[in-house]
Design an enzyme around this catalytic site. Sequence first.
Site, PDB file in Angstrom:
ATOM      1  N   GLY A 134      -5.758   0.758   7.986  1.00 54.15           N
ATOM      2  CA  GLY A 134      -6.717   0.064   7.132  1.00 54.15           C
ATOM      3  C   GLY A 134      -5.970  -0.716   6.077  1.00 54.15           C
ATOM      4  N   GLY A 140      -7.122  -3.352   4.178  1.00 54.78           N
ATOM      5  CA  GLY A 140      -7.973  -4.142   3.311  1.00 54.78           C
ATOM      6  C   GLY A 140      -7.404  -4.172   1.916  1.00 54.78           C
ATOM      7  N   MET A 158      -7.612  -2.179  -0.728  1.00 55.20           N
ATOM      8  CA  MET A 158      -6.991  -0.944  -1.205  1.00 55.20           C
ATOM      9  C   MET A 158      -5.812  -0.544  -0.337  1.00 55.20           C
ATOM     10  SD  MET A 158      -8.428   0.592  -3.950  1.00 55.20           S
ATOM     11  CE  MET A 158      -8.490   2.374  -3.765  1.00 55.20           C
ATOM     12  N   ASP A 194      -4.001  -2.433  11.168  1.00 50.68           N
ATOM     13  CA  ASP A 194      -5.368  -2.885  10.932  1.00 50.68           C
ATOM     14  C   ASP A 194      -5.793  -3.636  12.187  1.00 50.68           C
ATOM     15  OD1 ASP A 194      -7.267  -3.498   8.250  1.00 50.68           O
ATOM     16  OD2 ASP A 194      -7.533  -4.921   9.891  1.00 50.68           O
ATOM     17  N   GLY A 240      -8.835   0.945  -7.775  1.00 46.03           N
ATOM     18  CA  GLY A 240      -9.287  -0.383  -7.384  1.00 46.03           C
ATOM     19  C   GLY A 240      -8.151  -1.353  -7.118  1.00 46.03           C
ATOM     20  N   LYS A 257     -14.077  13.032  -6.455  1.00 42.21           N
ATOM     21  CA  LYS A 257     -14.200  11.569  -6.509  1.00 42.21           C
ATOM     22  C   LYS A 257     -15.673  11.154  -6.519  1.00 42.21           C
ATOM     23  CE  LYS A 257     -12.666   7.304  -6.405  1.00 42.21           C
ATOM     24  NZ  LYS A 257     -13.703   6.459  -5.841  1.00 42.21           N
ATOM     25  N   GLU A 312     -18.911   7.138 -13.527  1.00 43.18           N
ATOM     26  CA  GLU A 312     -18.638   5.698 -13.663  1.00 43.18           C
ATOM     27  C   GLU A 312     -19.944   4.897 -13.710  1.00 43.18           C
ATOM     28  OE1 GLU A 312     -17.219   2.709 -10.324  1.00 43.18           O
ATOM     29  OE2 GLU A 312     -15.562   3.988 -10.975  1.00 43.18           O
TER      30      GLU A 312
END
Length: 304
Positions: A7, A9, A11, A30, A122, A172, A179
């Site tokens: 992955g 992307g 992050m 990916d 992030g 999390k 948040e």
Amino acid sequence: MELGMIGLGRMGANMAQRLHRGGIRVTGFDPGQAARERMASAGVATAASLEALVQAMPAPRAVWLMVPAAAVEPLLEQLLPLLAPGDLVVDGGNSWYRDSLRHAQRCHQAQVAFIDCGTSGGVWGLKEGYCLMLGGEPGAMARLKPALQVLAPAADRGWAHVGPVGAGHFCKMVHNGIEYGMMQAYAEGFALMQKKQEFALDLAQVAEVWRHGSVVRSWLLDLATDALRDNPRLEGIAPYVQDSGEGRWTVSEAIELDVSAPVITLSLLERLRSREANSFADRMLAQMRSGFGGHAVKAANDGE
């Protein structure tokens, strides 16, 4: 240490780069060729398939998944037959902790260790480091420690083994619920100041003052300050707020555990409300108010 990153992307790509820069040998995969090419241009080795990724790594392997929660289960179906007993899988995405418990059992059946890692940071994580909350067996955690020390803001802080499998993603989930509430409070406060037109407040100035010495200073406030400085009237931004699921899970868990969480719950509901361009509930309220009090109802085209 050597790690496979599945992955690439926003992050996953940044995490792979931070690991690479910190001396961890990374091979990324990916399904998108463009994502692999971006990684290769950053100096990170890539593989063209899951099979190639696994073959490129010496046993026992450690593979880190940074994919959407819905993609984890089908990915494990493809990946586990390729792995060998003694390998390690880390789910670093925003999976529901109860799904992680199932995924851990599936890995256990294949004699593969499993760690669930709640990851915060992030797009700034590449520069600042990531906050990592991990659940799993101590032995698996010890194997992963060199990578965790590189990913975190510092080797001795910003990451923790918080409990058994499931605990990482549970923490999390709650983190993201908090948040939601913090963001909602900031948004309401700035909206109130913006509405007090006779004071002509410079919201970016107020936000900047709050960043230094105030009890409400935070990274979220830093980001709000930057946003207000760049676009004081927030022009071109639609009043539509998405949610990625963690707030819903937090509220559901609070109800199940009989824990009062009104701020988090209301902040989630406000996000849902933001998506109603022509709220039926608000129109119903207006009509009921007219019914019992004779109050005027504003027509849909009034003021247009």
